[in-house]
Write a protein that holds these residues in place. Structure first.
Motif, PDB file in Angstrom:
ATOM      1  N   CYS A  16       0.175   4.964   2.152  1.00  0.00           N
ATOM      2  CA  CYS A  16      -0.808   4.125   3.001  1.00  0.00           C
ATOM      3  C   CYS A  16      -1.544   5.206   3.831  1.00  0.00           C
ATOM      4  O   CYS A  16      -2.570   4.861   4.691  1.00  0.00           O
ATOM      5  CB  CYS A  16      -0.004   3.067   3.892  1.00  0.00           C
TER       6      CYS A  16
ATOM      7  N   GLY B 274      -3.606   4.086   7.455  1.00  0.00           N
ATOM      8  CA  GLY B 274      -3.753   2.882   7.538  1.00  0.00           C
ATOM      9  C   GLY B 274      -5.107   2.112   7.314  1.00  0.00           C
ATOM     10  O   GLY B 274      -5.207   1.096   7.633  1.00  0.00           O
TER      11      GLY B 274
ATOM     12  N   VAL C 207      -4.722  -0.724   4.791  1.00  0.00           N
ATOM     13  CA  VAL C 207      -3.990  -1.946   5.622  1.00  0.00           C
ATOM     14  C   VAL C 207      -4.763  -2.438   6.252  1.00  0.00           C
ATOM     15  O   VAL C 207      -4.732  -3.773   6.585  1.00  0.00           O
ATOM     16  CB  VAL C 207      -2.626  -1.108   6.213  1.00  0.00           C
ATOM     17  N   GLN C 208      -5.619  -2.000   7.200  1.00  0.00           N
ATOM     18  CA  GLN C 208      -6.394  -2.477   8.230  1.00  0.00           C
ATOM     19  C   GLN C 208      -7.311  -3.609   7.739  1.00  0.00           C
ATOM     20  O   GLN C 208      -7.777  -4.505   7.944  1.00  0.00           O
ATOM     21  CB  GLN C 208      -7.172  -1.438   9.015  1.00  0.00           C
TER      22      GLN C 208
ATOM     23  N   LEU D  20       5.098  -1.346   8.465  1.00  0.00           N
ATOM     24  CA  LEU D  20       4.846  -0.151   7.923  1.00  0.00           C
ATOM     25  C   LEU D  20       6.342   0.732   7.791  1.00  0.00           C
ATOM     26  O   LEU D  20       7.197   0.343   8.626  1.00  0.00           O
ATOM     27  CB  LEU D  20       4.286   0.878   9.018  1.00  0.00           C
TER      28      LEU D  20
ATOM     29  N   VAL E  27       2.190  -7.630   8.809  1.00  0.00           N
ATOM     30  CA  VAL E  27       2.141  -6.419   8.546  1.00  0.00           C
ATOM     31  C   VAL E  27       3.245  -5.509   8.715  1.00  0.00           C
ATOM     32  O   VAL E  27       4.083  -5.944   9.961  1.00  0.00           O
ATOM     33  CB  VAL E  27       0.688  -5.830   9.238  1.00  0.00           C
TER      34      VAL E  27
ATOM     35  N   LEU F  60      -5.788  -6.704   6.272  1.00  0.00           N
ATOM     36  CA  LEU F  60      -5.365  -7.552   7.331  1.00  0.00           C
ATOM     37  C   LEU F  60      -6.633  -8.493   7.832  1.00  0.00           C
ATOM     38  O   LEU F  60      -6.197  -9.529   8.326  1.00  0.00           O
ATOM     39  CB  LEU F  60      -5.031  -6.831   8.598  1.00  0.00           C
TER      40      LEU F  60
ATOM     41  N   ILE G 137       1.393  -7.647   4.238  1.00  0.00           N
ATOM     42  CA  ILE G 137       0.918  -6.451   3.974  1.00  0.00           C
ATOM     43  C   ILE G 137       1.873  -5.311   4.280  1.00  0.00           C
ATOM     44  O   ILE G 137       2.439  -5.328   5.477  1.00  0.00           O
ATOM     45  CB  ILE G 137      -0.369  -6.182   4.262  1.00  0.00           C
TER      46      ILE G 137
ATOM     47  N   ASP H 220       0.668  -1.272   0.032  1.00  0.00           N
ATOM     48  CA  ASP H 220      -0.105   0.018   0.003  1.00  0.00           C
ATOM     49  C   ASP H 220       1.023   1.188  -0.057  1.00  0.00           C
ATOM     50  O   ASP H 220       1.412   1.663   1.018  1.00  0.00           O
ATOM     51  CB  ASP H 220      -0.984  -0.079   1.278  1.00  0.00           C
TER      52      ASP H 220
ATOM     53  N   GLY I  31       2.975  -1.261   4.362  1.00  0.00           N
ATOM     54  CA  GLY I  31       2.245   0.176   3.814  1.00  0.00           C
ATOM     55  C   GLY I  31       3.498   0.869   3.878  1.00  0.00           C
ATOM     56  O   GLY I  31       4.482   0.710   4.769  1.00  0.00           O
TER      57      GLY I  31
END
Length: 486
Positions: free
Chosen positions: A302, A305, A308-309, A352, A350, A312, A320, A299, A322
């Protein structure tokens, strides 16, 4: 600190820079003793200024009581006998900041032209604790332009078999501005000592970034410096590193950090409840990703988020990632996702990271799909080719989903004045024809096919509020360019 000079530029200019007259010895009270400033020599060709910190061990113990994490560990070994009065430490760094505050800031009212000049400086620190030894001393100071001499100090010269202490005798030489030299010492003395005599609060991040401005964001040991300076407090260290990365990206972009770090709308509801179009957009993106069969998704841009959420919640997406240039947006994303409350397996799915789409980034390679949701309109048009190459040319995911506002639909927003864009940071907003022309060009240049889909109500006159382009690598789709009927 020793500097040299000539008749035209006397070495005694050092007195103006330090705001301390060479003809006088001066004393300054500190919270842990007395700082003395004096000049062992002062002439036009050579001038030396000395700072001697006389530590009061009783005050050190009294002020150290009740200290939590971040206190100097050596002070706990004995109440009144330790190496603090005899070795450079955070005590000396604090004294530097207090006694030479104007010099640290590069200010000199009497001779404003002096702070900007580079001059030959020799700095000597006779006893410097160095956890990491002479090699670490060189790794910290050499990238800053210093010639470094770091000789280990023996535990006792009379008994060489005892070996060396953890202290070094430090000599630095280089052509630098005095303010830069003082800021290097202010940060790196406690870093090498790897301890502080006081509790490290959140405002220490600001102190670090002020003193490190202009050099720390490019230092190869940036992570070690931030971690030790902030006594390994993870949250503070992460914040410092993110702000340093933002400063580096802003410098490369030729802009101010505040201009890049604007993805969070202070006046908006971050859950986007008043904006059902945001929900429709996420649903359209998720549908395209599921259709593609992707399991590892990027993403890009992002934001806070939300996507992204949503990813998930679907177990078919096994990884994933971000990415956003805005540190503030990433903080909001972490707050939303709360990875610390996830199971280990869920948290492993995940990640970030901070980064800019206008630069090729090896971290973007190897993913099945990438999403640029409401991102391209935030990029200056001359930088679009760079972003295009970073995603389609270098990273080359099998599927790319791009959404952007449809400028034709703006006339349907009653609260949007004519000729205005939907967000103050939008560099442009494209019509359907402009977006399709750009997307078709991207597909042709990089070997993708592209399909266009409406997002939101498709108005028969002006089209949908959001337009979506679904790119697939040419080997994965049978036609070059096609358009789904409304």
């Amino acid at each position: 600190m020793t500097t040299t000079g000539s008749a035209g530029r006397p070495a005694t200019d050092l007195g103006f820079l330090l705001h301390k007259h060479p003809d006088r010895a001066q004393e300054f009270s500190t919270s842990h003793g007395t700082a003395h400033v004096f000049y062992p020599e002062a002439g036009p060709e050579r001038c030396t200024a000395a700072l001697l910190l006389e530590v009061d061990p009783v005050a050190l113990v009294r002020r150290g009581r009740g200290r939590g994490r971040g206190g100097a560990p050596d002070s706990a070994l004995a109440q009144y006998v330790n190496d603090r009065p005899y070795a450079a430490s955070s005590l000396l760094a604090v004294a530097l900041g207090a006694v030479f505050s104007s010099a640290l800031k590069g200010q000199c009212r009497a001779r404003p032209e002096l702070p900007g000049r580079r001059r030959h400086l020799r700095i000597e620190v006779p006893a410097l604790p160095a956890r990491g030894g002479p090699e670490l001393v060189r790794r910290l100071f050499q990238p800053l332009g210093w010639t470094v001499g770091a000789q280990p100090v023996p535990l006792d010269a009379r008994f060489p078999e005892w070996g060396d202490s953890r202290h070094v005798s430090l000599v630095l030489e280089g052509e630098v501005r005095l303010a830069d030299a003082l800021r290097h010492l202010y940060v790196l003395l406690p870093v090498l000592d790897d301890a502080k005599h006081y509790w490290v609060a959140p405002d220490e991040v600001d102190k670090l970034l002020r003193a490190g401005e202009g050099w720390l964001e490019h230092h190869p040991e940036q992570e070690l410096i931030a971690g030790r300076y902030l006594t390994r407090r993870r949250r503070l260290t992460r914040e410092a590193l993110e702000r340093l990365e933002l400063a580096r990206l802003a410098e490369a972009d030729g802009s101010e950090p505040e201009e890049l770090d604007n993805a969070v709308d202070e006046g908006a509801d971050t859950d986007e409840r008043p904006a059902p179009l945001a929900v429709l957009r996420r649903e359209a993106i998720l549908a395209a990703l599921r259709e593609s069969g992707a399991s590892r998704v990027l993403d890009l841009g992002c934001g806070q988020g939300q996507l992204v959420q949503a990813l998930l919640k679907d177990t078919r997406f096994t990884e994933i990632a971000g990415m956003d240039v805005s540190m503030r947006a990433l903080h909001e994303a972490r707050r939303r996702l709360r990875p610390e409350r996830m199971s280990e397996r869920q948290a492993a799915r995940v990640s970030l990271a901070q980064g800019s789409l206008t630069y090729t980034d090896p971290r973007l390679s190897g993913y099945d799909a990438a999403v640029l949701s409401e991102v391209i309109e935030h990029i200056d048009p001359p930088r679009l080719p760079a972003a295009e190459y970073a995603v389609f040319g270098a990273a080359r995911p099998g599927t790319v989903v791009v959404t952007t506002p449809n400028a034709e639909y703006n006339v349907r927003w009653e609260t949007l004045p004519a000729g205005r864009v939907r967000h103050h940071d939008h560099r442009f907003e494209w019509t359907r024809e402009e977006f399709r022309a750009w997307a078709a060009g991207v597909a042709e240049r990089h070997g993708y096919t592209v399909e266009f889909r409406p997002v939101g109500e498709d108005d028969p006159e002006v089209g949908p509020p959001t337009q979506l382009a679904l790119f697939r690598l040419a080997a994965e789709a049978p036609t070059s360019v096609k358009e789904e009927a409304a």
